[in-house]
Scaffold this active site. Structure first.
Site, short mmCIF file in Angstrom:
data_model
loop_
_atom_site.label_atom_id
_atom_site.label_comp_id
_atom_site.label_asym_id
_atom_site.label_seq_id
_atom_site.Cartn_x
_atom_site.Cartn_y
_atom_site.Cartn_z
N TYR A 26 0.83 -1.20 0.00
CA TYR A 26 0.00 0.00 0.00
C TYR A 26 0.87 1.25 0.00
O TYR A 26 0.62 2.20 -0.75
CB TYR A 26 -0.93 -0.01 1.22
CG TYR A 26 -1.85 1.18 1.28
CD1 TYR A 26 -2.85 1.37 0.33
CD2 TYR A 26 -1.71 2.13 2.29
CE1 TYR A 26 -3.69 2.47 0.37
CE2 TYR A 26 -2.55 3.24 2.35
CZ TYR A 26 -3.54 3.40 1.39
OH TYR A 26 -4.36 4.50 1.43
N GLU A 48 -11.75 5.51 3.93
CA GLU A 48 -11.37 6.35 5.06
C GLU A 48 -12.54 6.48 6.04
O GLU A 48 -12.34 6.52 7.26
CB GLU A 48 -10.91 7.72 4.58
CG GLU A 48 -9.62 7.72 3.77
CD GLU A 48 -8.40 7.28 4.56
OE1 GLU A 48 -8.46 7.28 5.82
OE2 GLU A 48 -7.38 6.95 3.94
N TRP A 56 -6.01 0.70 10.07
CA TRP A 56 -5.95 0.64 8.62
C TRP A 56 -5.61 -0.77 8.14
O TRP A 56 -6.03 -1.18 7.06
CB TRP A 56 -4.92 1.65 8.11
CG TRP A 56 -4.94 1.79 6.63
CD1 TRP A 56 -3.96 1.45 5.76
CD2 TRP A 56 -6.02 2.27 5.81
NE1 TRP A 56 -4.36 1.70 4.46
CE2 TRP A 56 -5.61 2.20 4.47
CE3 TRP A 56 -7.31 2.76 6.10
CZ2 TRP A 56 -6.43 2.60 3.41
CZ3 TRP A 56 -8.12 3.15 5.05
CH2 TRP A 56 -7.68 3.07 3.73
#
Length: 206
Positions: A26, A48, A56
């Site tokens: 990522y 988000e 995350w």
């Protein structure tokens, strides 16, 4: 402990991007690289939103399933979701089963579709790109929001978006390349800067 580390591949990267394979992929391939298409921006806003209050890492692990459950983050498809689809999602282990977040995702799809003829989402979002600033040298040099994220959050809410507070919006700005918060010395930083220049030319030509 330094916030910049050199991996086994000899590349210096932000420390958070070296913790495991998902984070590394990522960090190296997505975070901060400009996203300019409607579906891509909508997806980042959704992720988000879902991440708020969670890790995350959890979102990255579940992302493929979330994408499948949410029609590939196609705004037109998600905008058509009604009560039955929401109830189905609340029983779907692929997603983050939070009613407020799921309802916000549907509402945001509807807002995305509604604004196309006036100011498309990509045009609106990229109009809030801040002026370039000095590269952060440590995590302590970064904020969790900015004047631009406050302004963009206000504009998105005005257009009907939900779950788009200034902190969530700033995280989105980092993710989609409006802000380059890769640390000084991170190998991705220069690549992102070059990509940002290309985006500026793209919008200047419109």
């Amino acid at each position: 402990m330094t916030d910049l580390v050199t991996g086994e591949d000899g590349k210096a990267r932000c420390r958070w991007g070296s913790t495991d394979e998902l984070y590394r992929a990522y960090h190296d391939d997505e975070w901060g690289r400009p996203v300019t298409d409607e579906r891509g921006l909508y997806e980042k806003l959704c992720l988000e939103c879902l991440q708020s209050g969670l890790s995350w890492a959890l979102i990255l692990r579940k992302r493929d399933g979330i994408r499948e459950a949410l029609a590939g983050f196609a705004p037109d498809a998600v905008a058509a979701f009604g009560r039955s689809e929401i109830e189905s999602l609340l029983n779907d282990p692929r997603v983050i089963r939070n009613r407020r977040k799921l309802e916000a995702i549907v509402r945001n799809a509807q807002a995305t579709v509604a604004m196309r003829d006036e100011t498309p989402l990509s045009q609106l979002v990229w109009s809030f790109r801040p002026m370039p600033r000095r590269a952060p040298r440590a995590y302590a040099d970064m904020g969790s929001l900015s004047d631009e994220s406050k302004q963009l959050a206000k504009e998105l809410k005005h257009r009907g978006f939900a779950f788009v507070g200034p902190t969530t919006v700033y995280s989105t700005m980092q993710a989609v390349g409006l802000v380059n918060d890769h640390l000084a010395g991170c190998f991705v930083r220069e690549e992102v800067e070059a990509d940002q220049r290309d985006v500026q030319r793209l919008f200047a030509d419109r």
